[in-house]
Design an enzyme around this catalytic site. Structure first.
Site, PDB file in Angstrom:
ATOM      1  N   MET B  60       0.824  -1.198   0.000  1.00  0.00           N
ATOM      2  CA  MET B  60       0.000   0.000   0.000  1.00  0.00           C
ATOM      3  C   MET B  60       0.859   1.249   0.000  1.00  0.00           C
ATOM      4  SD  MET B  60      -2.861  -1.035   2.730  1.00  0.00           S
ATOM      5  CE  MET B  60      -4.039   0.091   1.974  1.00  0.00           C
ATOM      6  N   LEU B  76      -6.283   6.788  -0.907  1.00  0.00           N
ATOM      7  CA  LEU B  76      -6.770   5.692  -0.071  1.00  0.00           C
ATOM      8  C   LEU B  76      -8.306   5.693  -0.001  1.00  0.00           C
ATOM      9  CD1 LEU B  76      -4.845   4.548   2.996  1.00  0.00           C
ATOM     10  CD2 LEU B  76      -7.273   4.869   3.293  1.00  0.00           C
ATOM     11  N   LEU B  82     -10.745  -0.956  -1.155  1.00  0.00           N
ATOM     12  CA  LEU B  82     -10.354  -0.879   0.247  1.00  0.00           C
ATOM     13  C   LEU B  82     -11.494  -0.362   1.111  1.00  0.00           C
ATOM     14  CD1 LEU B  82      -7.856  -1.078   2.222  1.00  0.00           C
ATOM     15  CD2 LEU B  82      -7.659   1.383   1.916  1.00  0.00           C
ATOM     16  N   ARG B 100      -9.512  14.028   7.744  1.00  0.00           N
ATOM     17  CA  ARG B 100      -8.580  13.248   8.562  1.00  0.00           C
ATOM     18  C   ARG B 100      -7.134  13.725   8.448  1.00  0.00           C
ATOM     19  NH1 ARG B 100     -10.575   8.670  10.826  1.00  0.00           N
ATOM     20  NH2 ARG B 100      -8.445   7.952  11.185  1.00  0.00           N
ATOM     21  N   SER B 115       6.756   7.550   6.962  1.00  0.00           N
ATOM     22  CA  SER B 115       6.789   6.094   7.118  1.00  0.00           C
ATOM     23  C   SER B 115       8.058   5.511   6.504  1.00  0.00           C
ATOM     24  CB  SER B 115       5.577   5.485   6.416  1.00  0.00           C
ATOM     25  OG  SER B 115       5.807   4.120   6.171  1.00  0.00           O
ATOM     26  N   ARG B 149       0.345   1.451  -3.683  1.00  0.00           N
ATOM     27  CA  ARG B 149      -1.026   1.694  -4.102  1.00  0.00           C
ATOM     28  C   ARG B 149      -1.449   3.146  -3.872  1.00  0.00           C
ATOM     29  NH1 ARG B 149      -4.849   2.578  -6.046  1.00  0.00           N
ATOM     30  NH2 ARG B 149      -6.883   1.586  -6.171  1.00  0.00           N
ATOM     31  N   TYR B 150      -0.938   3.755  -2.802  1.00  0.00           N
ATOM     32  CA  TYR B 150      -1.436   5.086  -2.435  1.00  0.00           C
ATOM     33  C   TYR B 150      -0.331   6.127  -2.251  1.00  0.00           C
ATOM     34  CZ  TYR B 150      -5.151   1.857  -1.236  1.00  0.00           C
ATOM     35  OH  TYR B 150      -6.069   0.859  -1.279  1.00  0.00           O
ATOM     36  N   HIS B 263      -4.073  -6.229  10.982  1.00  0.00           N
ATOM     37  CA  HIS B 263      -5.051  -5.198  10.615  1.00  0.00           C
ATOM     38  C   HIS B 263      -6.408  -5.867  10.462  1.00  0.00           C
ATOM     39  CE1 HIS B 263      -6.768  -1.643   8.895  1.00  0.00           C
ATOM     40  NE2 HIS B 263      -5.615  -1.023   8.926  1.00  0.00           N
ATOM     41  N   ASP B 340       8.019  -1.915   9.123  1.00  0.00           N
ATOM     42  CA  ASP B 340       7.438  -0.937  10.036  1.00  0.00           C
ATOM     43  C   ASP B 340       6.623   0.087   9.260  1.00  0.00           C
ATOM     44  OD1 ASP B 340       7.884  -1.452  12.751  1.00  0.00           O
ATOM     45  OD2 ASP B 340      10.036  -1.085  12.468  1.00  0.00           O
ATOM     46  N   GLU B 343       1.008   1.589  11.632  1.00  0.00           N
ATOM     47  CA  GLU B 343       0.307   0.649  12.526  1.00  0.00           C
ATOM     48  C   GLU B 343       1.219   0.081  13.604  1.00  0.00           C
ATOM     49  OE1 GLU B 343      -0.257   0.718   9.343  1.00  0.00           O
ATOM     50  OE2 GLU B 343      -2.414   0.594   8.988  1.00  0.00           O
ATOM     51  N   GLU B 347       0.396   3.108  16.201  1.00  0.00           N
ATOM     52  CA  GLU B 347      -0.727   2.440  16.875  1.00  0.00           C
ATOM     53  C   GLU B 347      -0.281   1.494  17.976  1.00  0.00           C
ATOM     54  OE1 GLU B 347      -4.223   0.663  14.995  1.00  0.00           O
ATOM     55  OE2 GLU B 347      -3.483   1.703  13.214  1.00  0.00           O
ATOM     56  N   CYS B 401     -14.350 -13.806  -4.373  1.00  0.00           N
ATOM     57  CA  CYS B 401     -15.120 -14.008  -3.154  1.00  0.00           C
ATOM     58  C   CYS B 401     -16.564 -14.298  -3.537  1.00  0.00           C
ATOM     59  CB  CYS B 401     -15.070 -12.761  -2.275  1.00  0.00           C
ATOM     60  SG  CYS B 401     -13.438 -12.464  -1.592  1.00  0.00           S
TER      61      CYS B 401
END
Lengths: 431, 431
Positions: B60, B76, B82, B100, B115, B149-150, B263, B340, B343, B347, B401
């Site tokens: 991601m 995102l 997602l 946010r 990150s 992805r983001y 997650h 890392d 999260e 978190e 699915c």
């Protein structure tokens, strides 16, 4: 119904409810208060134990005849470990049980008038003991018992029979509680163990006023509490799937989808940390690995009832959705039960295959493990390993669910944790 | 935020967004209609392929600096795979993202301003390729790429760079999409693959009016789509846990509880049949087996947001409940990420350990896999096995699915299923 489990005939030994000669008056009032620190550590040293050894197969059980459905449902809805109804359990439980009885009687009537779970449990236990007598002579003879949670033979009757047969009641002796649920849930194995601990307290508790417990001569218990990926279990499932795949024409075989179906849990149970969903997934992964990951598959969940949210995806919806998308070659694999019962014979065979799939020839169910000799060898291997390990229960079993507030669970787990500690002391002393 | 993933520095190669010389005009309108039967089967024969081979690490991603948080969140919340917001995705998504952004900027500021996921992804990919050049000379040289992805480097930029570097765009060549999520979810790996398929269509689609697709000279893609129980992955987790256990005094070590934290997913995703919860459980079981089942443990779920129900038990609640019951020796193990990211660093370290556990010295987190050489060996082993297998993707990946209604998923899966079929034909032809 939350857990629709079947009947059977009884191991005579385990059902005879003649008053036990060495019956000790119940003293459960204290236990009922949840004073779990009272739980006595049993002086068990399974390494040094000698036979005879009682091998007790624990399961929910099911009504052997339609006449027994009422009692079965009453006990089931009275069990707060399985269906938590709070303070009103004793009022709401019987009401729901009465209301559901006629419908469930019809379902049992449709699968032959009762559940075969007792027949299979007795057969499996007896056959396993024959093997154990050969492979574990130091703990022989091994005597098979069955203890059901909601149907005959009940845990209470099994315990009285143990005492009649010369176990405990002052004479000591060793018994193994062997759950017949490969994956641990507080709703199933946990509930059976709580019941076992209750009757152990009532029948062998001999509590002193000081809070000390004198359990000299009581039965020394240990527990086989989970075995989700035992190689023999995995092998039996895999062989049954391979056998079922052969029923498809060769050109279709490669694209058959495997649907592993397990009894669902309410999300309230999942969210308090019940280990069952993760252990069921471990079984599924192990079976797929054994099959070489050659097939598409999903783990799906059956038997949801009532308005509260349960863990999905649902078996029934999954079959309908896949068929709608053109997938009509599906094998259903009941992955969390070892014997046939109403969830396989009625729910999967009649409701899912018969109704949801409209009896499509491509939708099939694998045989349940029942009397499969590979499976019975696996049970014997599990038991032999346990008997020689000196372990009273798994480390994992001693951890309550993070969200657990049950006093029964606390008392029961402290009892088994106490056994582990005692066992450790014995082993250290012996070293 | 649903998936709070971190930043990094960039692999220069993969971020340079200079216009690709062999750029082919996008023709996504058709694809957007979900006309998935158009998806071209790629004439790939990975057994016979020669190098160079592009090894593309998919994840991601996360903002490398706080300046990038806004864009990261916009992408995102625009992703219906997602966070499915329905028809209003393009209106509600940006609104939530804007709302946010200030809060998330603060969180990234607290973990050092961004990150490290890009730094680690680039390092892991480069180191793995060095090993692969030795162990798989027939597909060498292996060239490392990262596609987030983001965040930068985005999939689009990575694809253009591939073409610049001489892959595809008429020149053919081979690339492996290697998900850096060990366990498959439609929300993560699925979304990355959908994005890859979108850019593959846009940049190399060359659709004819007849509905036929000419992909001569396009990149031949294959996918490593899941690896939840690869022995090297399991070994790295186990070693990290063993190392962390050594930080406890010997007499406490035996009773440390292991909390595997992954997650979470919204129950709507779980209930449509997403395979992720079962695969995470498989990893947990494998690690516990490797550790000899010596510790109590639970699989718990983190990062729930918003009012809708998510899968539990929650990591935060579990830590609080266990500590209330007197269990203060707990090891947190991030089991579904390999580097890392916010999260772990925010978190788990700041919220769960810092706030929920009030910084109790008994509550610790294992190191993330990051640059661990055992882990990088595992990546190389996975890649080598994949390259020599001739498999385009796992059989399991080709099954949507049961509850899936996404046209993107259908198109993407048909593309990869098409590769498998093509590959099979090639192999049969070659035999």
């Amino acid at each position: 119904m939350a857990m629709r489990i079947p009947i059977a005939r009884a191991v005579k030994r385990a059902t005879s409810s003649s008053p036990a000669t060495s019956f000790i008056p119940p003293c459960a009032s204290r236990w009922r208060r949840g004073n779990a620190t009272m739980a006595p550590p049993v002086t068990q040293n399974s390494v040094g134990s000698k036979g005879p050894t009682a091998m007790v197969f624990m399961n929910m059980g099911g009504p052997s005849t339609t006449d027994e459905v009422g009692d079965f449902l009453s006990r089931l809805f009275a069990d707060g470990d399985l269906i938590p109804l709070g303070r009103l359990q004793n009022y709401i439980g019987p009401y729901i049980a009465r209301r559901r009885t006629p419908k469930i009687i019809k379902q049992y009537a449709e699968i032959g008038g009762g559940s075969p779970i007792r027949k299979w449990s007795e057969y499996q236990a007896a056959e396993m003991c024959k093997i154990l007598d050969q492979t574990s002579p130091e703990t022989a003879p091994h005597k098979p018992y069955v203890a059901f949670r909601y149907a005959d033979p009940l845990t209470e009757d099994m315990y009285k029979q143990l005492i009649t047969d010369g176990f405990g009641g002052g004479k000591g002796g060793r018994a193994v509680a062997f759950t017949q649920y490969p994956q641990y849930s507080c709703s199933t194995t946990g509930s059976s163990l709580n019941e076992l601990w209750k009757w152990r307290s009532r029948l062998e508790g001999k509590r002193a006023t000081t809070g000390e417990v004198d359990q000299e001569g009581a039965i020394q218990w240990s527990v086989i509490d989970r075995w989700p990926t035992h190689p023999g279990l995995v092998e039996t499932f895999a062989q049954n799937i391979e056998k079922k795949l052969l029923e498809y024409p060769k050109e279709r075989r490669h694209d058959v989808i495997l649907l592993y179906s397990a009894h669902s849990l309410p999300m309230s149970v999942v969210n308090r940390g019940d280990p069952y969903p993760a252990e069921v997934a471990a079984t599924v992964h192990a079976v797929n690995e054994r099959l070489g990951q050659k097939h598409q598959y999903r783990l799906v969940w059956q038997s949801q009832v009532g308005p509260q949210p349960w863990l999905g995806a649902q078996t029934s919806n999954t079959v309908k959705s896949l068929m709608k998308k053109g997938h009509t070659d599906l094998i259903l694999i009941p992955i969390a039960f070892t014997s046939d019962h109403i969830e396989t014979l009625y729910e999967l065979d009649k409701e899912v295959i018969g109704e949801d799939a409209k009896g499509h020839e491509g939708v099939k169910r694998v045989d349940s493990l029942n009397g499969n000799p590979v499976f019975i060898e696996a049970l014997a291997d599990l038991a032999k390993t346990h008997l020689s390990s000196g372990i009273a229960c798994s480390k994992q079993m001693t951890l309550r669910c993070p969200g657990c507030t049950s006093e029964r669970c606390l008392a029961s787990k402290e009892f088994f944790a106490g056994q582990s500690l005692q066992l450790k002391t014995d082993l250290t002393g012996a070293a």
